[in-house]
Design an enzyme around this catalytic site. Structure first.
Site, PDB file in Angstrom:
ATOM      1  N   GLY A  66       0.830  -1.210   0.000  1.00 23.90           N
ATOM      2  CA  GLY A  66       0.000   0.000   0.000  1.00 23.90           C
ATOM      3  C   GLY A  66       0.854   1.245   0.000  1.00 23.90           C
ATOM      4  O   GLY A  66       2.074   1.174  -0.193  1.00 23.90           O
ATOM      5  N   HIS A  77     -16.338  -5.510 -36.752  1.00 25.01           N
ATOM      6  CA  HIS A  77     -15.844  -6.892 -36.755  1.00 25.01           C
ATOM      7  C   HIS A  77     -14.605  -6.982 -37.619  1.00 25.01           C
ATOM      8  O   HIS A  77     -14.570  -6.362 -38.677  1.00 25.01           O
ATOM      9  CB  HIS A  77     -16.929  -7.827 -37.303  1.00 25.01           C
ATOM     10  CG  HIS A  77     -16.463  -9.244 -37.419  1.00 25.01           C
ATOM     11  ND1 HIS A  77     -16.343 -10.067 -36.311  1.00 25.01           N
ATOM     12  CD2 HIS A  77     -16.059  -9.973 -38.496  1.00 25.01           C
ATOM     13  CE1 HIS A  77     -15.897 -11.250 -36.714  1.00 25.01           C
ATOM     14  NE2 HIS A  77     -15.714 -11.217 -38.024  1.00 25.01           N
TER      15      HIS A  77
END
Ligand code: FAD
Length: 458
Positions: A264, A437
């Site tokens: 952290g 696509h």
């Protein structure tokens, strides 16, 4: 001279705030004690992604034969990898210096301390100077958190700061804390051949992610032969001849050349004058701000890691914009309804909005739709079929509440999902949008179709 604002810290919070104040016509100064760009550019986002780009190239070469391209065994010149990283960082830091000049943001090199509202003292090499201003923005960021028992020494027991500067690839590395930073370093050094052991106190790696995502990443890491120990903490670490020896609370012993502490971040708010001013701090030690980024003291604002909302560069920058607009007389508030976050592993992880569990915990009826990249033409063409898209919706309204992706280019794909969550779009809205696509984005469309069980390909 009185500035409209003095910004303390030139990271992605501070430099963005300063440039926007200048764009809006305000006279602004930034005090930075190190290099512009802060943690993000110098010790965080950019250097890690630059190293990750190198190991991704390595993977491309290693897998080239599968594509019918024969190349020799790749040789890693780690010195060059690091030099390239330094070059990328330098270019970007130079870019901010250029932007400061262009926007007439005045830069003071030195350490800032707030003497009183409207007065900032800058110390540089023993010389002090006072800056006077109408507003002060605290954007001092964070540094790696340390625990005494882990025995940080900067050589064998290191943090992300030193892990980015290693001159040789270590043979083995113990990574303490399997959050985002720990996992990205596991990916970097694991890909370069380092034997990786991860120790995590939580029940899984990436514990804040949707469970399906963290579980899948854990499986992928295990396939790469990373040793992962969860639900356990480190008792102590000692230096030994070969590097370090760690004793876990369960009695296990781990030997490694290096130990990386990634547990952290600690906030850079000591000695900047907050106590004397009575700036309110929260339970986790963070600076308390309202949604305009104002502290409890008039004319003092705080943004970025120090407010501990999300410790992400893009959140710091968004807060920087809000603070700038408020200082320049506009009404601007922070909206955290759709904050994307990414983990740059292989494959990447990206998410926005609530996890399936968070939706359940709120008592909202939940439906999730999933689509595997294995059934996506572009992903398969790229040889990147690992992973999936998971879309979490409110079953009653069909509104998309969260999207979680593990797969190729997840960090880019999350932008569409963020737009959807931010604007309250439904799964049907996304499914009814024609996607080009073959693209990876089709996986998002098909996952939203699957919320209603009607995806064509899976
Ligand atoms: P910082 O970037 O920490 O900047 C603060 C600045 O203030 C520093 O330059 C410091 O020198 C200066 N300063 C401090 N005190 C003073 C003082 N008294 N006087 C003058 N100057 C002072 N986030 C992402 O969004 N994506 C990522 O991929 C990502 N990767 C990361 C990887 C690593 C290894 C790490 C450590 C972090 C990563 N982060 C990432 C987080 C991101 O770097 C931080 O959230 C972000 O930098 C916070 O910005 P900030 O402006 O609040 O503070």
């Amino acid at each position: 001279m009185t500035y409209k604002a003095v910004v303390i810290g030139g990271g992605p919070g501070g430099y963005v705030a300063a440039i926007r104040i200048a764009q809006l016509g305000g006279k602004v100064a930034v005090v930075e004690k190190d290099k512009l760009g802060g943690t993000c550019l110098n010790r965080g986002c950019i250097p890690t992604k630059s190293l990750i780009a190198a190991v991704d190239k390595l993977k491309t070469v290693e897998e080239a034969a599968e594509f019918g391209i024969e190349v020799g065994k790749p040789v890693i010149d780690f010195g060059k990898v690091q030099a390239r990283k330094a070059d990328v960082v330098e270019k970007l830091v130079g870019g901010i210096n250029f932007l400061f000049k262009k926007n007439k943001v005045k830069l003071f090199n030195g350490t800032a301390k707030i003497k009183a509202p409207g007065v900032v003292e800058v110390e540089n090499n023993g010389e002090n100077q006072e800056l006077h201003c109408e507003n002060i923005v605290i954007a001092t960021g964070s540094s790696p958190a340390l625990i005494k028992s882990l025995g940080y020494n900067g050589t064998t027991v290191i943090t992300s700061d030193e892990a980015l500067q290693l001159t040789e690839v270590p043979k083995s590395m113990l990574i303490i804390g399997a959050g985002v930073i720990g996992c990205e370093f596991a990916h970097i050094y694991g890909s370069l051949g380092t034997e990786i052991t991860m120790v995590e106190a939580a029940p899984s790696i990436l514990a804040l992610q949707d469970k399906d995502i963290s579980r899948r990443m854990q499986t992928i890491f295990k396939k790469k032969k990373y040793s992962i120990k969860t639900n356990v903490t480190i008792k102590k670490i000692e230096e030994v001849e070969s590097g370090i020896q760690a004793e876990l609370e369960n009695g296990d012993i781990i030997n490694a050349e290096k130990a990386l502490i990634s547990i952290g971040r600690t906030l850079n708010i000591k000695n900047i004058g907050l106590e004397k001013l009575g700036v309110e701090l929260g339970q986790r030690g963070q600076i308390v701000v309202n949604d305009k980024m104002q502290t409890n003291i008039k004319g003092i604002y705080a943004i970025g890691d120090v407010v501990m909302k999300y410790q992400l560069a893009h959140v710091a920058s968004a807060q920087g914009i809000v603070v700038a607009e408020n200082i320049m007389g506009k009404q601007s508030t922070m909206d955290y309804s759709a904050v994307p976050s990414c983990v740059f592993t292989s494959p990447e992880i990206a998410s926005v909005g609530m996890t399936e569990q968070q939706v359940k915990d709120k008592g909202i009826p939940v439906t999730a739709g999933k689509f595997n990249f294995m059934a996506n033409g572009k992903a398969l063409s790229m040889g990147e079929g690992e992973g999936f898209v998971k879309v979490v919706t409110n079953s009653k309204t069909d509104v998309v509440l969260g999207v979680h992706i593990i797969g190729p280019h997840a960090s880019d794909l999350i932008a569409e999902a963020t737009l959807a969550v931010k604007n309250g779009l439904t799964a049907k809205n996304l499914a009814a949008t024609i996607h080009a696509h073959p693209t990876l984005a089709e996986a998002i469309m098909e996952a939203t179709e699957n919320v209603h069980g009607i995806s064509i390909h899976g």
